[in-house]
Design an enzyme around this catalytic site. Structure first.
Site, PDB file in Angstrom:
ATOM      1  N   SER A 265       0.838  -1.202   0.000  1.00  0.00           N
ATOM      2  CA  SER A 265       0.000   0.000   0.000  1.00  0.00           C
ATOM      3  C   SER A 265       0.866   1.243   0.000  1.00  0.00           C
ATOM      4  CB  SER A 265      -0.927   0.013   1.231  1.00  0.00           C
ATOM      5  OG  SER A 265      -0.185   0.342   2.398  1.00  0.00           O
TER       6      SER A 265
ATOM      7  N   SER B  66       0.771   3.884   2.095  1.00  0.00           N
ATOM      8  CA  SER B  66       0.659   4.666   3.324  1.00  0.00           C
ATOM      9  C   SER B  66       1.960   5.312   3.754  1.00  0.00           C
ATOM     10  CB  SER B  66       0.128   3.797   4.463  1.00  0.00           C
ATOM     11  OG  SER B  66       1.073   2.818   4.850  1.00  0.00           O
TER      12      SER B  66
ATOM     13  N   LYS C  83       4.521   1.099   9.679  1.00  0.00           N
ATOM     14  CA  LYS C  83       4.315   2.538   9.860  1.00  0.00           C
ATOM     15  C   LYS C  83       5.554   3.136  10.539  1.00  0.00           C
ATOM     16  CE  LYS C  83      -0.057   2.064   8.592  1.00  0.00           C
ATOM     17  NZ  LYS C  83      -0.561   2.544   7.286  1.00  0.00           N
TER      18      LYS C  83
ATOM     19  N   SER D  19      -3.469   6.973   5.054  1.00  0.00           N
ATOM     20  CA  SER D  19      -2.863   6.007   5.961  1.00  0.00           C
ATOM     21  C   SER D  19      -3.829   5.674   7.092  1.00  0.00           C
ATOM     22  CB  SER D  19      -1.558   6.570   6.549  1.00  0.00           C
ATOM     23  OG  SER D  19      -1.031   5.708   7.533  1.00  0.00           O
TER      24      SER D  19
END
Length: 261
Positions: A49, A51, A115, A207
């Site tokens: 992804s 994010s 993250k 995100s």
């Protein structure tokens, strides 16, 4: 015994069977070594992804160091199927603010998320008009050249990009796809509980992270898997890595073997 009283001897293995057995032995040894390396040292992950754009791109493949934060139940392969409820870590080392870390999603303790560590235990975190605030102070950010990307319809577009400097001096890029008026650009005040961390993506308007308490929330220390260290392979979004004939045109050669920060 045979007719003259001597013990019968087992026929010598043929060259074919000896070769097969040796191949199996080498294969098993290789698998055991790979399992040890994956469990204790490094584990490969790929980015599915956007994010963490612009730091990490869809199609990046990276190594995560398993030893950086010590080991917990979630350091083991297939940890979601292990029936023990251990919550601690051995040889634990706290992550630093600004680390990019892989963790098991607290909601199910099985889905891998990646993250940036933004909040440490006890920190107060809030987004105010697109600006990250930590413990009552606005985090410094500097506008730089717009980031070139694509919109939800796949059309080329440019979005605001900033250099953000965290309180411990870590500098990294963030983008604001929806300017400073995105859904998560104005939030409540979060207080990070003891033994937990607050994680955010660098693509602030795209995100799902700790700002979303219902789906991610605060991440327990035990859920950390490791720290992202290096991109070892990168290929354009939409191009399968196994299609080697597409590598010359679609591999992002400049990203190979670059460190992550």
């Amino acid at each position: 015994m045979d007719y003259d009283g001597k013990p019968l001897r087992k026929p010598a293995e043929t060259g074919t069977w000896a070769s097969i057995r040796e191949t199996l032995k080498v294969g098993i040894q290789a698998l055991l070594i790979a399992l040890v390396v994956r469990t204790l040292l490094f584990q490969p992950f790929n980015i599915p992804s956007g994010s963490l754009v612009p730091t990490l791109l869809i199609g990046d493949y990276l190594f995560v160091s398993k030893y950086s934060y010590g080991y917990s139940k979630y350091s083991l392969p297939l940890s979601e199927y292990i029936p023990i409820q251990a919550e601690g870590r051995i040889w634990g080392a706290d992550p630093k603010r600004g680390d990019i870390a892989v963790f098991k999603l607290p909601k199910d303790n099985s889905t891998d998320y990646i993250k940036r560590v933004i909040g440490l235990p006890g920190d107060k975190i809030q987004m105010i008009d697109g600006v990250l605030n930590i413990n009552g102070k606005a985090v410094k950010r500097e506008r730089i050249a717009d980031y070139e990307t694509t919109d939800p319809y796949g059309q080329p577009t440019k979005v605001p990009q900033y250099m953000e400097t965290l309180p411990n001096g870590v500098v990294h890029r963030v983008i604001e796809r929806d300017g400073d008026n995105g859904f998560w650009d104005k939030t409540e005040l979060y207080t990070v509980p003891p033994g937990h961390f607050f994680m955010m993506g660098d693509n602030r308007d795209n995100s799902t992270d700790s700002r979303d308490l219902a789906n991610v929330g605060y991440v327990p220390f035990a859920n950390l898997v490791g720290r992202a260290e290096m991109i070892f392979f990168s290929i354009d979004e939409g191009t399968p890595a196994w299609q080697v004939w597409n590598w010359p045109a679609h591999v992002r050669w400049s990203r190979l073997f670059t460190t992550i920060h």
